[in-house]
Design a protein around this motif. Structure first.
Motif, PDB file in Angstrom:
ATOM      1  N   THR A  65      10.212   7.450   1.671  1.00  0.00           N
ATOM      2  CA  THR A  65       9.009   6.627   1.840  1.00  0.00           C
ATOM      3  C   THR A  65       8.377   6.893   3.209  1.00  0.00           C
ATOM      4  OG1 THR A  65      10.029   4.741   2.936  1.00  0.00           O
ATOM      5  CG2 THR A  65      10.070   4.732   0.517  1.00  0.00           C
ATOM      6  N   GLN A  66       7.227   6.272   3.394  1.00  0.00           N
ATOM      7  CA  GLN A  66       6.506   6.391   4.668  1.00  0.00           C
ATOM      8  C   GLN A  66       7.195   5.629   5.803  1.00  0.00           C
ATOM      9  OE1 GLN A  66       3.648   8.164   5.596  1.00  0.00           O
ATOM     10  NE2 GLN A  66       4.321   9.235   3.767  1.00  0.00           N
ATOM     11  N   LEU A  67       8.274   4.923   5.483  1.00  0.00           N
ATOM     12  CA  LEU A  67       9.011   4.213   6.534  1.00  0.00           C
ATOM     13  C   LEU A  67       9.442   5.180   7.633  1.00  0.00           C
ATOM     14  CD1 LEU A  67      10.112   1.322   7.150  1.00  0.00           C
ATOM     15  CD2 LEU A  67      12.302   2.086   6.248  1.00  0.00           C
ATOM     16  N   PHE A  68       9.679   6.427   7.225  1.00  0.00           N
ATOM     17  CA  PHE A  68      10.191   7.426   8.157  1.00  0.00           C
ATOM     18  C   PHE A  68       9.071   8.254   8.797  1.00  0.00           C
ATOM     19  CE2 PHE A  68      13.254   6.299   4.902  1.00  0.00           C
ATOM     20  CZ  PHE A  68      14.277   5.819   5.690  1.00  0.00           C
ATOM     21  N   ARG A  69       7.837   7.738   8.710  1.00  0.00           N
ATOM     22  CA  ARG A  69       6.671   8.508   9.174  1.00  0.00           C
ATOM     23  C   ARG A  69       6.723   8.842  10.656  1.00  0.00           C
ATOM     24  NH1 ARG A  69       2.168   3.943   7.853  1.00  0.00           N
ATOM     25  NH2 ARG A  69       3.771   3.156   6.461  1.00  0.00           N
ATOM     26  N   LEU A 112      -8.765  -0.243   2.237  1.00  0.00           N
ATOM     27  CA  LEU A 112      -9.132   0.956   1.480  1.00  0.00           C
ATOM     28  C   LEU A 112      -7.888   1.713   1.008  1.00  0.00           C
ATOM     29  CD1 LEU A 112     -11.612   2.487   0.546  1.00  0.00           C
ATOM     30  CD2 LEU A 112     -11.471   3.863   2.628  1.00  0.00           C
ATOM     31  N   LYS A 113      -6.906   1.837   1.907  1.00  0.00           N
ATOM     32  CA  LYS A 113      -5.662   2.529   1.542  1.00  0.00           C
ATOM     33  C   LYS A 113      -4.995   1.819   0.357  1.00  0.00           C
ATOM     34  CE  LYS A 113      -1.184   4.055   3.252  1.00  0.00           C
ATOM     35  NZ  LYS A 113      -0.222   4.111   4.342  1.00  0.00           N
ATOM     36  N   ALA A 114      -4.988   0.494   0.400  1.00  0.00           N
ATOM     37  CA  ALA A 114      -4.338  -0.278  -0.669  1.00  0.00           C
ATOM     38  C   ALA A 114      -5.074  -0.094  -1.992  1.00  0.00           C
ATOM     39  CB  ALA A 114      -4.279  -1.748  -0.275  1.00  0.00           C
ATOM     40  N   GLU A 115      -6.408  -0.135  -1.945  1.00  0.00           N
ATOM     41  CA  GLU A 115      -7.199   0.058  -3.177  1.00  0.00           C
ATOM     42  C   GLU A 115      -6.942   1.451  -3.750  1.00  0.00           C
ATOM     43  OE1 GLU A 115      -8.973  -1.604  -5.226  1.00  0.00           O
ATOM     44  OE2 GLU A 115      -9.411  -3.480  -4.211  1.00  0.00           O
ATOM     45  N   ARG A 116      -6.930   2.433  -2.874  1.00  0.00           N
ATOM     46  CA  ARG A 116      -6.692   3.813  -3.338  1.00  0.00           C
ATOM     47  C   ARG A 116      -5.287   3.954  -3.914  1.00  0.00           C
ATOM     48  NH1 ARG A 116      -9.545   6.775   1.668  1.00  0.00           N
ATOM     49  NH2 ARG A 116     -11.603   7.025   0.729  1.00  0.00           N
ATOM     50  N   ALA A 117      -4.312   3.326  -3.243  1.00  0.00           N
ATOM     51  CA  ALA A 117      -2.912   3.418  -3.691  1.00  0.00           C
ATOM     52  C   ALA A 117      -2.770   2.785  -5.081  1.00  0.00           C
ATOM     53  CB  ALA A 117      -1.998   2.720  -2.691  1.00  0.00           C
ATOM     54  N   ALA A 118      -3.408   1.627  -5.254  1.00  0.00           N
ATOM     55  CA  ALA A 118      -3.326   0.944  -6.549  1.00  0.00           C
ATOM     56  C   ALA A 118      -3.945   1.809  -7.644  1.00  0.00           C
ATOM     57  CB  ALA A 118      -4.034  -0.413  -6.475  1.00  0.00           C
ATOM     58  N   PRO A 159      -2.659 -19.502  -8.046  1.00  0.00           N
ATOM     59  CA  PRO A 159      -1.360 -20.136  -7.794  1.00  0.00           C
ATOM     60  C   PRO A 159      -0.435 -19.168  -7.076  1.00  0.00           C
ATOM     61  CG  PRO A 159      -1.520 -19.452 -10.096  1.00  0.00           C
ATOM     62  CD  PRO A 159      -2.836 -19.102  -9.451  1.00  0.00           C
ATOM     63  N   LEU A 160       0.635 -19.685  -6.479  1.00  0.00           N
ATOM     64  CA  LEU A 160       1.641 -18.804  -5.881  1.00  0.00           C
ATOM     65  C   LEU A 160       2.995 -19.101  -6.508  1.00  0.00           C
ATOM     66  CD1 LEU A 160       2.447 -16.638  -3.860  1.00  0.00           C
ATOM     67  CD2 LEU A 160       2.861 -18.436  -2.177  1.00  0.00           C
ATOM     68  N   ASP A 161       3.512 -18.125  -7.247  1.00  0.00           N
ATOM     69  CA  ASP A 161       4.792 -18.309  -7.926  1.00  0.00           C
ATOM     70  C   ASP A 161       5.926 -17.577  -7.206  1.00  0.00           C
ATOM     71  OD1 ASP A 161       3.312 -19.667  -9.878  1.00  0.00           O
ATOM     72  OD2 ASP A 161       2.800 -17.761 -10.834  1.00  0.00           O
ATOM     73  N   VAL A 162       5.602 -16.407  -6.649  1.00  0.00           N
ATOM     74  CA  VAL A 162       6.615 -15.640  -5.913  1.00  0.00           C
ATOM     75  C   VAL A 162       5.961 -14.997  -4.691  1.00  0.00           C
ATOM     76  CG1 VAL A 162       8.284 -13.730  -6.013  1.00  0.00           C
ATOM     77  CG2 VAL A 162       7.877 -15.111  -8.063  1.00  0.00           C
ATOM     78  N   LEU A 163       6.665 -15.066  -3.568  1.00  0.00           N
ATOM     79  CA  LEU A 163       6.226 -14.372  -2.347  1.00  0.00           C
ATOM     80  C   LEU A 163       7.267 -13.312  -1.997  1.00  0.00           C
ATOM     81  CD1 LEU A 163       4.613 -13.975   0.312  1.00  0.00           C
ATOM     82  CD2 LEU A 163       5.923 -15.880   1.276  1.00  0.00           C
ATOM     83  N   VAL A 164       6.816 -12.076  -1.825  1.00  0.00           N
ATOM     84  CA  VAL A 164       7.722 -10.989  -1.439  1.00  0.00           C
ATOM     85  C   VAL A 164       7.351 -10.492  -0.044  1.00  0.00           C
ATOM     86  CG1 VAL A 164       8.600  -8.690  -1.992  1.00  0.00           C
ATOM     87  CG2 VAL A 164       7.960 -10.250  -3.848  1.00  0.00           C
ATOM     88  N   CYS A 165       8.252 -10.700   0.923  1.00  0.00           N
ATOM     89  CA  CYS A 165       8.042 -10.210   2.289  1.00  0.00           C
ATOM     90  C   CYS A 165       8.669  -8.824   2.375  1.00  0.00           C
ATOM     91  CB  CYS A 165       8.691 -11.161   3.288  1.00  0.00           C
ATOM     92  SG  CYS A 165       7.967 -12.812   3.258  1.00  0.00           S
ATOM     93  N   ASN A 166       7.850  -7.802   2.248  1.00  0.00           N
ATOM     94  CA  ASN A 166       8.343  -6.426   2.116  1.00  0.00           C
ATOM     95  C   ASN A 166       7.912  -5.504   3.258  1.00  0.00           C
ATOM     96  OD1 ASN A 166       8.934  -3.733   0.615  1.00  0.00           O
ATOM     97  ND2 ASN A 166       6.702  -3.718   0.946  1.00  0.00           N
ATOM     98  N   ALA A 167       6.735  -5.729   3.828  1.00  0.00           N
ATOM     99  CA  ALA A 167       6.186  -4.778   4.813  1.00  0.00           C
ATOM    100  C   ALA A 167       7.144  -4.596   5.992  1.00  0.00           C
ATOM    101  CB  ALA A 167       4.842  -5.281   5.333  1.00  0.00           C
ATOM    102  N   SER A 217       0.813  -1.223   0.000  1.00  0.00           N
ATOM    103  CA  SER A 217       0.000   0.000   0.000  1.00  0.00           C
ATOM    104  C   SER A 217       0.835   1.256   0.000  1.00  0.00           C
ATOM    105  CB  SER A 217      -0.914  -0.008   1.235  1.00  0.00           C
ATOM    106  OG  SER A 217      -0.153  -0.250   2.403  1.00  0.00           O
ATOM    107  N   SER A 218       2.159   1.115  -0.007  1.00  0.00           N
ATOM    108  CA  SER A 218       3.016   2.295   0.178  1.00  0.00           C
ATOM    109  C   SER A 218       4.430   1.987  -0.305  1.00  0.00           C
ATOM    110  CB  SER A 218       3.002   2.605   1.682  1.00  0.00           C
ATOM    111  OG  SER A 218       3.939   3.562   2.052  1.00  0.00           O
TER     112      SER A 218
END
Ligand code: NDP
Length: 315
Positions: free
Chosen positions: A227-231, A38-44, A80-88, A11-12
């Motif tokens: 990024t928002q990481l520094f929020r 909602l934030k994710a839908e809006r971001a997309a 199906p699941l082909d790739v998983l990204v652990c990012n949050a 979402s960010s």
């Protein structure tokens, strides 16, 4: 068929930029695993992503119940699941007191490491079942956890110590809220969690690469200083840090560029090597980077894995 990739925290920031970069190719369907629907839908939408290229699914990594529910929902979707990204990730550099996940773990390590650890373990079978030519599990790391770098030597440094706080449950009651058993420091909790992320990737590689053929990788996408990481940082820092990174260290990368880098680790046919921590040079070319001694210590990786298994209820 299209590739199917789960990106947590899409979402960010880096997660959103990666989702956008992959969706734009028309070759990927992105499952945006986010805590705020909602934030994710809006971001997309504001990123201009086409509805047929993504699905938002609820995931709150600060709750192991939510992680398990997400896995059930995903499996019921029959995608199906082909790739998983652990990012949050969460980063609370100014917090004076720890805060905690629903399960009572210090929030930084609870979200960034333990939530992702359970998620990745529960989805490994799904990745293994995929017939996609290159299946990958990617865990986003950071230079800040690597004490073999200048950035990694800015105090407070990452240090998992003898893991006594983690072994004690990281709950601030009968154990410390810090992995090494020390006093709570928000910035250090984040760096420690990133060391756990990088150790986890390598332990996955040792345990499962040969048997499954899945590529396990981590990366440092560059300093995406806006990024928002520094929020949770003070406004002065949020103003000066991007300028410092742009003009002094010259390590700054835009969200768009970092998203392209992570999208490369997801999909580039040349980045299939497993057990690698990717970085990019000044010309934006990828290379295999060296991890610090602690972030590549196999014995520590094994112990973090075993203790984490107990904490998330897998052992
Ligand atoms: P952002 O804060 O922009 O993005 C973090 C994402 O994680 C958001 O989508 C956020 O959701 C999500 N998130 C936070 N807590 C939870 C939770 N409990 N459950 C589910 N999702 C959650 O930061 P970045 O994009 O900068 O960070 C992304 C990754 O990049 C992290 O792993 C970070 O460590 C790494 N990184 C960042 C660098 C940088 O310079 N920015 C450098 C090196 C690595 P929400 O939108 O709802 O808040």
């Amino acid at each position: 068929r299209k590739g199917s990739v789960i990106v947590t925290g899409a979402s960010s920031g880096l997660g959103l930029a990666t989702a956008k970069a992959l969706a734009e190719t028309g070759k990927w369907h992105v499952i945006m695993a986010c805590r705020d629907f909602l934030k994710a839908e809006r971001a997309a939408k504001s990123a201009g992503m086409n509805k047929e290229n993504y699905t938002v699914m609820h995931l709150d990594l600060a709750s192991l119940d939510s992680v398990r529910q997400f896995v059930r929902n995903f499996q019921q979707s029959n995608m199906p699941l082909d790739v998983l990204v652990c990012n949050a990730a969460v980063y609370q550099p100014n917090a004076r007191q720890p805060s905690f996940t629903a399960d009572g773990f210090e929030l930084g390590v609870g979200v960034n490491h333990l939530g992702h650890f359970l998620l990745a373990r529960l989805l490994l079978d799904d990745l293994n079942k995929s017939e996609y030519p290159s299946r990958r599990l990617i865990i986003v790391g950071s230079i800040t956890g690597n004490t073999n770098t200048v950035a990694g030597n800015v105090p407070p440094k990452a240090d998992l110590g003898d893991l006594r706080g983690l072994a004690g449950g990281l709950n601030g009651l009968n154990s410390s809220a810090m992995i090494n058993g020390g006093t709570f420091i928000g910035a250090k909790a984040y760096k420690d969690s990133k060391v756990c992320n990088m150790l986890t990737m390598q332990e996955f590689h040792r345990r499962y690469h040969e048997e499954t053929g899945i590529t396990f990788a981590s990366l440092y996408p560059g300093c995406i200083a806006d990024t928002q990481l520094f929020r949770h940082h003070i406004p002065e820092f949020r103003f000066l840090f991007p300028l410092f990174q742009k003009y002094v260290t010259k390590g700054f990368v835009s969200e768009e560029e970092s998203g392209k880098r992570l999208a490369q680790v997801v999909s580039d046919p040349s980045l299939t090597k497993s057990g690698v921590y990717w970085s990019w040079n000044k010309n934006s070319a990828s290379f295999e980077n060296q991890l610090s001694q602690e972030a590549s210590d196999p014995e520590k990786a094994r112990r973090v894995w075993e203790i984490s298994e107990k904490l998330v209820g897998l052992a």
